[in-house]
Scaffold this motif. Sequence first.
Motif, short mmCIF file in Angstrom:
data_model
loop_
_atom_site.label_atom_id
_atom_site.label_comp_id
_atom_site.label_asym_id
_atom_site.label_seq_id
_atom_site.Cartn_x
_atom_site.Cartn_y
_atom_site.Cartn_z
N LYS A 45 79.59 131.61 57.97
CA LYS A 45 79.16 130.24 57.73
C LYS A 45 77.63 130.13 57.73
O LYS A 45 77.04 129.48 56.87
CB LYS A 45 79.75 129.32 58.79
N LYS A 46 76.99 130.77 58.69
CA LYS A 46 75.53 130.73 58.78
C LYS A 46 74.89 131.43 57.60
O LYS A 46 73.86 130.98 57.09
CB LYS A 46 75.05 131.33 60.10
N ARG A 47 75.48 132.54 57.13
CA ARG A 47 74.95 133.22 55.95
C ARG A 47 75.06 132.32 54.72
O ARG A 47 74.14 132.27 53.90
CB ARG A 47 75.69 134.52 55.70
N LEU A 48 76.18 131.64 54.59
CA LEU A 48 76.35 130.73 53.45
C LEU A 48 75.37 129.57 53.52
O LEU A 48 74.80 129.17 52.50
CB LEU A 48 77.79 130.20 53.40
N GLU A 49 75.15 129.03 54.70
CA GLU A 49 74.17 127.95 54.88
C GLU A 49 72.77 128.44 54.50
O GLU A 49 72.02 127.73 53.84
CB GLU A 49 74.17 127.45 56.32
N HIS A 50 72.45 129.64 54.92
CA HIS A 50 71.14 130.21 54.61
C HIS A 50 70.99 130.40 53.09
O HIS A 50 69.96 130.04 52.51
CB HIS A 50 70.97 131.55 55.33
N LEU A 51 72.02 130.94 52.47
CA LEU A 51 72.00 131.15 51.02
C LEU A 51 71.90 129.82 50.28
O LEU A 51 71.12 129.69 49.34
CB LEU A 51 73.25 131.92 50.58
N ALA A 52 72.64 128.82 50.72
CA ALA A 52 72.59 127.50 50.09
C ALA A 52 71.20 126.89 50.24
O ALA A 52 70.68 126.27 49.31
CB ALA A 52 73.64 126.58 50.69
#
Length: 80
Positions: free
Chosen positions: A50-57
């Motif tokens: 989830k945190k990786r996706l937030e960072h990527l977004a």
Amino acid sequence: MLHYCVHMGDTQMRATIAIDDALFEEAFSLSNVKTKKELINLSLQEFIRKKRLEHLAGMYSSGAVAMTCEELEEYRTDDK
């Protein structure tokens, strides 16, 4: 509260943690895992994902991302 002794990888670091009973039971009932260890590992994996996706977004919305398809696929395989 549930109290557990946690082993942290090969270093044999131990920690006692208190986990909210209701939260733990709900997570356990929503998952397909069979052990408490699996539930904790799954929870950590999902948190990281989830945190990786937030960072990527965040990078994408700021215009900082110019990834090729190959780079994106490599990023995805790093998540496994």
